[in-house]
Scaffold this motif. Structure first.
Motif, PDB file in Angstrom:
ATOM      1  N   GLU A   1      58.547  46.810  43.051  1.00  0.00           N
ATOM      2  CA  GLU A   1      58.120  47.711  44.125  1.00  0.00           C
ATOM      3  C   GLU A   1      57.377  48.922  43.576  1.00  0.00           C
ATOM      4  OE1 GLU A   1      58.992  45.279  46.870  1.00  0.00           O
ATOM      5  OE2 GLU A   1      58.505  47.291  47.603  1.00  0.00           O
ATOM      6  N   LEU A   2      57.758  49.364  42.386  1.00  0.00           N
ATOM      7  CA  LEU A   2      57.096  50.524  41.769  1.00  0.00           C
ATOM      8  C   LEU A   2      55.636  50.225  41.443  1.00  0.00           C
ATOM      9  CD1 LEU A   2      60.005  51.534  39.371  1.00  0.00           C
ATOM     10  CD2 LEU A   2      58.977  53.101  41.019  1.00  0.00           C
ATOM     11  N   LYS A   3      55.357  48.983  41.146  1.00  0.00           N
ATOM     12  CA  LYS A   3      53.983  48.615  40.735  1.00  0.00           C
ATOM     13  C   LYS A   3      53.124  48.406  41.979  1.00  0.00           C
ATOM     14  CE  LYS A   3      51.438  45.753  37.455  1.00  0.00           C
ATOM     15  NZ  LYS A   3      50.743  46.909  36.856  1.00  0.00           N
ATOM     16  N   VAL A   4      52.716  49.526  42.548  1.00  0.00           N
ATOM     17  CA  VAL A   4      51.966  49.464  43.804  1.00  0.00           C
ATOM     18  C   VAL A   4      50.500  49.097  43.593  1.00  0.00           C
ATOM     19  CG1 VAL A   4      53.481  51.118  44.972  1.00  0.00           C
ATOM     20  CG2 VAL A   4      51.479  51.946  43.724  1.00  0.00           C
ATOM     21  N   SER A   5      50.002  49.222  42.344  1.00  0.00           N
ATOM     22  CA  SER A   5      48.627  48.815  42.057  1.00  0.00           C
ATOM     23  C   SER A   5      48.496  48.528  40.574  1.00  0.00           C
ATOM     24  CB  SER A   5      47.638  49.923  42.465  1.00  0.00           C
ATOM     25  OG  SER A   5      47.478  50.868  41.424  1.00  0.00           O
ATOM     26  N   ASP A   6      47.331  48.001  40.182  1.00  0.00           N
ATOM     27  CA  ASP A   6      47.102  47.706  38.768  1.00  0.00           C
ATOM     28  C   ASP A   6      47.069  48.971  37.924  1.00  0.00           C
ATOM     29  OD1 ASP A   6      46.996  45.067  39.365  1.00  0.00           O
ATOM     30  OD2 ASP A   6      44.806  44.946  39.407  1.00  0.00           O
ATOM     31  N   LYS A   7      46.900  50.106  38.590  1.00  0.00           N
ATOM     32  CA  LYS A   7      46.872  51.366  37.833  1.00  0.00           C
ATOM     33  C   LYS A   7      48.265  51.778  37.364  1.00  0.00           C
ATOM     34  CE  LYS A   7      42.557  53.082  39.591  1.00  0.00           C
ATOM     35  NZ  LYS A   7      41.835  53.975  40.487  1.00  0.00           N
ATOM     36  N   VAL A   8      49.287  51.179  37.918  1.00  0.00           N
ATOM     37  CA  VAL A   8      50.644  51.442  37.416  1.00  0.00           C
ATOM     38  C   VAL A   8      50.832  50.573  36.174  1.00  0.00           C
ATOM     39  CG1 VAL A   8      53.102  51.248  37.883  1.00  0.00           C
ATOM     40  CG2 VAL A   8      51.553  52.059  39.672  1.00  0.00           C
ATOM     41  N   VAL A   9      50.930  51.228  35.007  1.00  0.00           N
ATOM     42  CA  VAL A   9      50.948  50.483  33.745  1.00  0.00           C
ATOM     43  C   VAL A   9      52.352  50.308  33.174  1.00  0.00           C
ATOM     44  CG1 VAL A   9      48.580  51.102  33.145  1.00  0.00           C
ATOM     45  CG2 VAL A   9      50.465  52.610  32.434  1.00  0.00           C
ATOM     46  N   SER A  10      53.307  51.047  33.697  1.00  0.00           N
ATOM     47  CA  SER A  10      54.671  50.886  33.190  1.00  0.00           C
ATOM     48  C   SER A  10      55.659  51.292  34.275  1.00  0.00           C
ATOM     49  CB  SER A  10      54.870  51.763  31.938  1.00  0.00           C
ATOM     50  OG  SER A  10      56.181  51.623  31.439  1.00  0.00           O
TER      51      SER A  10
ATOM     52  N   ARG B   1      58.600  52.433  46.294  1.00  0.00           N
ATOM     53  CA  ARG B   1      57.211  52.339  46.794  1.00  0.00           C
ATOM     54  C   ARG B   1      56.568  53.731  46.825  1.00  0.00           C
ATOM     55  NH1 ARG B   1      59.579  48.098  49.842  1.00  0.00           N
ATOM     56  NH2 ARG B   1      60.249  49.459  51.529  1.00  0.00           N
ATOM     57  N   ILE B   2      57.345  54.732  47.234  1.00  0.00           N
ATOM     58  CA  ILE B   2      56.808  56.111  47.290  1.00  0.00           C
ATOM     59  C   ILE B   2      56.527  56.629  45.880  1.00  0.00           C
ATOM     60  CG2 ILE B   2      57.392  58.502  47.898  1.00  0.00           C
ATOM     61  CD1 ILE B   2      59.083  57.273  50.221  1.00  0.00           C
ATOM     62  N   ILE B   3      57.463  56.373  44.960  1.00  0.00           N
ATOM     63  CA  ILE B   3      57.299  56.846  43.570  1.00  0.00           C
ATOM     64  C   ILE B   3      56.031  56.245  42.958  1.00  0.00           C
ATOM     65  CG2 ILE B   3      58.300  56.689  41.239  1.00  0.00           C
ATOM     66  CD1 ILE B   3      61.098  56.756  42.735  1.00  0.00           C
ATOM     67  N   GLY B   4      55.855  54.940  43.134  1.00  0.00           N
ATOM     68  CA  GLY B   4      54.661  54.276  42.592  1.00  0.00           C
ATOM     69  C   GLY B   4      53.387  54.836  43.201  1.00  0.00           C
ATOM     70  N   ALA B   5      53.409  55.018  44.521  1.00  0.00           N
ATOM     71  CA  ALA B   5      52.217  55.522  45.216  1.00  0.00           C
ATOM     72  C   ALA B   5      51.878  56.941  44.767  1.00  0.00           C
ATOM     73  CB  ALA B   5      52.449  55.485  46.725  1.00  0.00           C
ATOM     74  N   GLU B   6      52.892  57.762  44.567  1.00  0.00           N
ATOM     75  CA  GLU B   6      52.620  59.147  44.152  1.00  0.00           C
ATOM     76  C   GLU B   6      52.107  59.217  42.711  1.00  0.00           C
ATOM     77  OE1 GLU B   6      55.464  61.644  47.228  1.00  0.00           O
ATOM     78  OE2 GLU B   6      56.054  61.546  45.113  1.00  0.00           O
ATOM     79  N   ALA B   7      52.571  58.299  41.852  1.00  0.00           N
ATOM     80  CA  ALA B   7      52.038  58.268  40.480  1.00  0.00           C
ATOM     81  C   ALA B   7      50.543  57.968  40.518  1.00  0.00           C
ATOM     82  CB  ALA B   7      52.785  57.231  39.654  1.00  0.00           C
ATOM     83  N   VAL B   8      50.159  57.018  41.347  1.00  0.00           N
ATOM     84  CA  VAL B   8      48.733  56.676  41.471  1.00  0.00           C
ATOM     85  C   VAL B   8      47.966  57.828  42.116  1.00  0.00           C
ATOM     86  CG1 VAL B   8      47.093  55.084  42.560  1.00  0.00           C
ATOM     87  CG2 VAL B   8      49.220  54.205  41.551  1.00  0.00           C
ATOM     88  N   GLU B   9      48.560  58.434  43.129  1.00  0.00           N
ATOM     89  CA  GLU B   9      47.909  59.561  43.816  1.00  0.00           C
ATOM     90  C   GLU B   9      47.581  60.692  42.831  1.00  0.00           C
ATOM     91  OE1 GLU B   9      50.553  61.328  46.630  1.00  0.00           O
ATOM     92  OE2 GLU B   9      49.130  62.874  47.251  1.00  0.00           O
TER      93      GLU B   9
END
Lengths: 440, 476
Positions: free
Chosen positions: B130-139, B212-220
């Motif tokens: 769930e944390l990996k909301v996009s390919d930009k999440v690398v870890s 999901r929120i944590i992953g999205a905010e990392a990308v944001e």
């Protein structure tokens, strides 16, 4: 203790079944602690403890555990057996671990360094009278430390050493302080008294009226103890290969963007001093020397066997956390006697305090000056300074602003005791910076 | 283990003997990028034998738990105390160990055996997905830490109390990367979600929604501007207030620290004994309590490790410093009132003054009132960097995620938000304190202090707060 570890190893390894692999680690100490405030005993006691760690592998599953040991072989073997059975039961329920490392080291070593230490009941009488009227606060620790490692492939290592340390601060009535650590393996009363007297003499420098300096960029000398604090940051988001690969390292810029540090800066993992055991928790023996940053260029990183397996690279048998266990920074050519002259006008920092990454990926570190820190003008100490906050980049401090490195690298023993007494030390010289950013 | 029988069998010449048995199992599971990284359980047990001889306490901590081992430990402690009593900093009497009887049990809803190791791992694997909301999440990381701890204390002056704790910590994090820009989000700061609770903390729907929120905010954060530099208003979320209270109030008020015990390690304090009852620590809106009685907070208990009964006390009321964090030994040494905070990290360490639950009481401002009152400022949440001087004065803290506040409204997201200040002026600049609706409870397993070193659990709860005219800045 070695006999206990050997007997547990023999008993437990003999019980393993097909498809099972096991690494055992032993850690223990028998330590006398004396906490001192105002050159008096605040708290005193002894801690006698030992733990046994398990790294259990069954086919493609892996789990770990640890138990406290009582010292009674029969009882401890029974407890160890119970723990092994718990691990067996748990492993069956776990998902496959694609990066597990089956212990295969068959190396053995035995390294025991016994010394001459004061008896626990002698400690107070031996260390306190020499403090006289000084306001001294600190911690005495003495006794034997044990570490062991064995595995189901036949690898076996044992390390034991006797040591003592008195880590202390001396404080003036104006609350200016100097810090020192006296340590070793063979107690010498007259040497201790001379060392302490020298510290008390240094404290006199702190009685000069303090100077308040404003935030800004200053020419700065950081003595060896302060440099050791900076180097400790390389163990956290620094030289770990896994941290770099997972984008959580300040050195990612060196790997990925070609960033460089100063040609004056060389950092190694170097066990040649013998202060720390070379074997890690898996019983793997690291090379005696691994040059990590060579004249400002990232040369190697610390690579555990797990990281090596994940990324298809070679292990250099680092610890599981890929932190420094035997950090050595190479000395330079600035003579100690020339430091103040080379500094000219600026600040001289003996120690730093409470370092943290203020921007890990950017390599920026914040922290405080502490203890004997001075304002220097034209090569002469003018006054102690009030403590200042710094916030500056590693790439400045150890990069473009690094002007010179002293010719003597000093041993800074790790006196932390969170997980028991440490065996590591950082060996490093002092550094002269063209500019260092003080912010508050 | 029958501690009372063992105690009655100990034959030593001491004015007082205490036995503190501790058994603790710490389980920790970490999944990274969908694969198991750590599955471990550490089991520790041992006994701290403490004696009082000639006014000097001495201890012998041992993992040898048979009667002969404990007798030998008591004898060695007596020898140490006798020898050290010629050099005592303070000569104590038995009143330093008040008589305590009773028990304490953590409250929880779901027992640890409700999840098998396999089920727990499965949840953490789902969390990293769930944390990996996009390919930009690398870890991605998902972790759970469960501590089952029991202690039993008996003493020759009649104490007999046992305390059992169930403590759960969780964290989920995502590292996002775009070119040379890297940003990380966690679930309120590393293991800030730490409670006395059970497996209800791992409710799957809640966990996955948060991830999901944590992953999205990392990308944001990758496309966010850097936090601006300047003197402006600062709104801190409760998860950052935890750190703010801990570092610039809690440690500064520890009486053993004020008495100089920590001068060689953690440091001294800008607070002096004479300041209690006189020092205006912060604005009138500042009310700090020591409260070990909140059911699910991380450091709740009935008695401290010296036997003092734990009760809620105001340390700072309407900004005025009233009381310090000092157990019986510090109260006797200083002549000041204190609290029941004489705590040891485990059986192998002697108790010292520690924080427990240290909270900022709610005020009366709503979330909207706080934000709308700011003309120009930054909202910051989730600690990522912390450093403060040895007197607890000059601090610099950084957060994971920020939002500009412009003309009373939250506007752009900003990355690398930091601020620095000096403790008293900062707390005196406290302009608004959020109401009960903004009040959140957190904790950390990682408070370090003491020689020999001890890491201990603390809890902090706070509402949303607004501080005026703070030095704020961004990253490299």
């Amino acid at each position: 203790m070695e006999k206990l570890f050997k007997q547990i190893t023999q008993g437990i390894m003999a019980d393993l079944k097909s498809g099972e692999h096991l690494g055992l680690s032993f850690g223990g100490e028998n330590t006398t602690f004396a906490r001192i405030n105002a050159a008096k005993i605040r708290q005193i006691g002894n801690v006698d403890e030992a733990d046994l760690g398990f790294n259990y592998i069954w086919n493609t599953k892996c789990c770990t555990g640890s138990i406290s040991l009582s010292g009674n072989v029969e009882e401890d073997l029974k407890q160890a057996q119970t723990e092994l059975n718990r691990l067996r039961e748990e492993a069956q329920q776990l998902p496959d671990d694609p990066y597990l490392v089956i212990p295969d080291s068959t190396e053995t070593s035995l390294n025991e360094k016994f010394g001459s230490l004061p008896e626990p009941q002698e400690v107070a009488a031996k260390i306190l009278p020499a403090m006289g009227q000084a306001d001294l606060t600190g911690i005495w620790a003495s006794g034997r430390i044990f570490q062991g490692s064995s595995n189901s492939a036949g690898g076996y290592h044992w390390f034991a050493s006797d040591s003592f340390s008195l880590d202390y601060s001396l404080i003036t009535p104006e609350e200016k302080m100097v810090k020192a650590t006296y340590g070793g393996s063979n107690w010498d009363q007259s040497e201790y008294e001379a060392f302490l007297a020298d510290s008390i003499e240094k404290l006199k420098l702190m009685s000069l009226p303090p100077k308040k300096i404003e935030p800004g960029d200053y020419r700065t000398f950081i003595a060896s103890a302060g440099v050791a604090d900076v180097l400790s940051m390389f163990s956290w988001g620094g030289v770990s290969e896994a941290a770099i690969r997972q984008s959580e390292s300040s050195l990612g810029k060196m790997r990925n963007e070609g960033a460089k540090l100063s040609p004056h800066f060389t950092l190694s993992e170097d066990f040649s001093s013998g202060l720390s055991p070379r074997f890690n928790g898996n019983g793997e023996v690291a090379p005696e020397t691994t040059v990590l940053i060579n004249k400002g260029l990232l040369s190697q990183t610390l690579v555990s066997s797990r990281t090596a397996k994940e990324y298809g690279i070679e292990s250099n048998f680092a610890a599981g956390d890929e932190g420094l266990r035997a950090a050595v920074m190479s000395a330079g050519n600035l003579k100690e006697s020339e430091v103040l002259k080379a500094l000219g006008t600026g600040v001289y920092l003996s120690n730093l305090h409470y370092l943290n990454w203020s921007d890990m990926i950017g390599g920026r570190i914040t922290g405080m000056t502490r203890y004997a820190c001075f304002w220097v003008e034209n090569g002469e100490i003018i006054a102690p300074i009030e403590n200042m906050r710094f916030d500056d980049s590693l790439y400045n401090m150890l990069g473009e602003q690094l002007e010179a490195v002293t010719e003597t690298a000093l041993v800074n023993p790790d006196v932390e005791t969170y997980d028991g007494r440490e065996l590591s030390a950082t060996i490093c010289p002092g550094i002269l910076l063209k500019s260092f950013s003080l912010t508050l | 283990m029958d501690l009372q029988t063992i105690l009655s069998g100990i034959d030593v010449r001491a004015d007082w003997v205490g036995l503190r048995y501790v058994k603790e199992n710490t389980g920790f599971r970490l999944v990274r990028d969908g694969k198991p990284e750590t599955n471990t359980r550490e089991s520790k047990q041992g006994i701290m034998v403490e004696v009082l001889v000639n006014g000097q306490f001495a201890y012998y901590g041992t993992s040898r738990l048979d009667t002969a081992g404990i007798q030998a430990a008591a004898e060695r402690a007596v020898v140490l105390a006798q020898a050290a009593s010629k050099y005592s900093l303070h000569s104590f009497g038995i009143e330093a160990r008040p008589v305590a009887k009773g028990s304490y049990r953590s409250a929880f809803q779901t027992a640890t055996d409700a999840f098998s190791p396999g089920e727990f791992s499965e949840l953490l694997i789902k969390a990293t997905a769930e944390l990996k909301v996009s390919d930009k999440v690398v870890s991605t990381n998902a972790m759970g830490r469960i501590v089952e701890s029991e202690s039993h204390f008996v003493s020759s002056n009649g104490s007999d109390f046992d305390q059992q704790y169930l403590m759960v910590s969780a964290d989920y994090s995502a590292v996002a990367q775009d070119g040379s820009i890297t940003q990380k989000r966690t679930d309120g700061g590393l293991l800030a979600k730490s409670y006395q609770a059970g497996m209800e903390v791992f409710n799957e729907d809640d966990v996955l929604a948060r991830c999901r929120i944590i992953g999205a905010e990392a990308v944001e954060l990758l496309s966010a501007e850097d936090c601006p530099t300047g003197i402006m208003d600062l709104v801190l979320a409760p998860d950052q207030m935890m750190l703010q209270i801990h570092e610039s109030v809690g440690h500064a008020l520890e009486i053993d620290r004020i008495l100089g015990d920590e001068r060689n390690y953690a440091g001294w304090s800008f607070v002096r004994l004479a300041d209690f009852g006189k020092l205006q620590y912060g604005s009138k809106l500042m009310n700090i309590t020591f409260d070990p009685t909140i059911g699910n907070q991380f450091a709740s208990y009935a008695y401290d490790d010296g036997g003092l009964k734990a009760e809620k006390e105001f340390l700072i009321k309407e900004g005025l410093l009233l009381r310090g964090l000092g157990g019986m030994e510090s109260q006797i040494r200083s002549g000041l009132d204190g609290v029941a905070n004489f705590r040891a990290s485990s059986w192998n360490r002697a108790p010292i003054d520690r924080m427990a639950n240290l909270n900022l009481e709610p005020g009366d401002s709503s979330y909207d009132e706080i934000i709308s009152s700011v003309e120009k400022g930054v909202f910051m949440t989730s600690n990522r960097s912390w450093s403060i001087d040895d007197y607890r004065n000059k601090f610099q803290f950084g957060c994971e995620y920020g939002k500009l506040i412009e003309n009373g409204k939250l506007t752009k997201t900003v990355k690398n938000p930091n601020y620095r200040a000096i403790s008293n002026p900062f707390w005196r600049s406290l302009k608004k304190v959020g109401n009960q609706d903004t009040f959140e409870v957190y904790g950390t397993p990682f408070c370090g202090k003491g020689e020999p070193n001890q890491v201990i659990r603390v809890g902090h709860a706070s509402p949303l707060c607004l501080f005026g005219d703070v030095e704020i800045f961004g990253g490299v």
